[in-house]
Design an enzyme around this catalytic site. Structure first.
Site, PDB file in Angstrom:
ATOM      1  CG  ASP A  80      -0.404   5.405   8.604  1.00  8.93           C
ATOM      2  OD1 ASP A  80       0.593   4.703   8.840  1.00  8.93           O
ATOM      3  OD2 ASP A  80      -1.508   4.951   8.270  1.00  8.93           O
ATOM      4  CE  LYS A 140      -1.108   3.847   4.505  1.00  9.71           C
ATOM      5  NZ  LYS A 140      -1.230   2.392   4.608  1.00  9.71           N
TER       6      LYS A 140
END
Length: 287
Positions: free
Chosen positions: A136, A9
């Protein structure tokens, strides 16, 4: 044997508010999944135990590894006490880079196990397992382009970022996340990302306006290592990037390019200068 890609990410933007009573910070982030990925293989067994192995010797094999924790929580959600697994992780995402390498491995395990068990859990249930695993992990399960709030578990899918090439460069050092949060708490932030402007630009498919608004508040922390971050950003911009910013708590920095040839030329030079640099493309939603 089940296989799954674990996509890295990037933070298009990252904003932090005051510390919460639980010790975490409320975050407002626009996040993007990209094609740089680890490869995950899972062998299911009936041992009731889960452990991991990796091409990197220092990656933990027990619950300190989020992938192992994720598998245990998934089996718990199924109330399957006898299920066990051996998780093989081939790392390509650098450790300590701000790209959610551990979290995305965990997310890949959650997606892969759910596919193996015939989608036994709904997407909402998968995200609950992800939330219990780590901050996350929910975004990494979801993928695509998303607004992440709270600790990162409150997600809103956003329109996909327009076609582009990311050049991702990580200097040799890493930056401690707890250390950077402590440093951030000691300063008054100069500015904050224009999150609403980024969302509007995504809705309009306007890559240049997105790139103008790339911002990470952690870059404001007085730390000598930020000089290297700034140096890499300048090289990306001078090489043709529309914008450049550090991702997460670093130390990786990325630039967004509309010209793939320029991107690969810059990437080649930065790899010589800093040791790690790759090109990647945006990846859409995973569930």
């Amino acid at each position: 044997m089940i296989t799954e890609k674990a996509c890295a990410k990037l933070n298009i933007s990252l904003d932090v508010s005051k510390p919460r009573p639980d010790g975490y910070h409320d975050m407002i982030m626009v996040m993007q999944a990209v094609s740089l990925c680890d490869d995950i293989e899972i062998e299911i067994n009936s041992s009731g135990k889960v452990f991991a192995k990796s091409n990197l010797k220092y990656i933990p094999s027990d619950e300190k590894n989020l992938a192992v924790k994720a598998a245990g929580l998934y089996f718990e959600a199924l109330d399957n006490r006898s299920a066990g697994a051996v998780i093989s992780i081939r790392k390509a995402i650098p450790v300590g880079a701000g790209m959610a390498g551990g979290s995305t491995d965990a997310a890949a395990v959650i997606r892969a196990l759910n596919r193996y068990y015939g989608n036994a859990l709904s997407p909402e249930e998968l995200l609950k397992v992800a939330e219990r695993t780590g901050s996350d992990v929910p975004f990494c399960v979801l993928g695509g382009t998303a607004l992440a709030e709270g600790r990162g578990e409150i997600l809103t899918s956003l329109p996909e970022i327009p076609e582009c090439t990311f050049v991702i460069c990580k200097p040799e050092f890493s930056i401690s996340t707890p250390e950077l949060f402590k440093a951030l708490d000691r300063i008054k932030l100069r500015s904050h990302p224009d999150t609403a402007g980024i969302i509007s630009a995504l809705e309009n498919g306007d890559l240049k306006q997105i790139c103008r608004r790339l911002y990470n508040v952690f870059e404001d922390v007085p730390d000598r290592r930020m000089r290297t971050v700034t140096e890499i950003k300048q090289k990306l911009l001078s090489g043709g990037a529309e914008g450049a910013v550090m991702t997460g708590t670093g130390s990786a920095v990325f630039g967004i390019f509309t010209d793939a040839e320029e991107a690969y030329a810059v990437c080649s030079q930065l790899e010589k200068d800093y040791g790690f640099c790759v090109c990647a493309e945006p990846v859409g939603k995973q569930i």
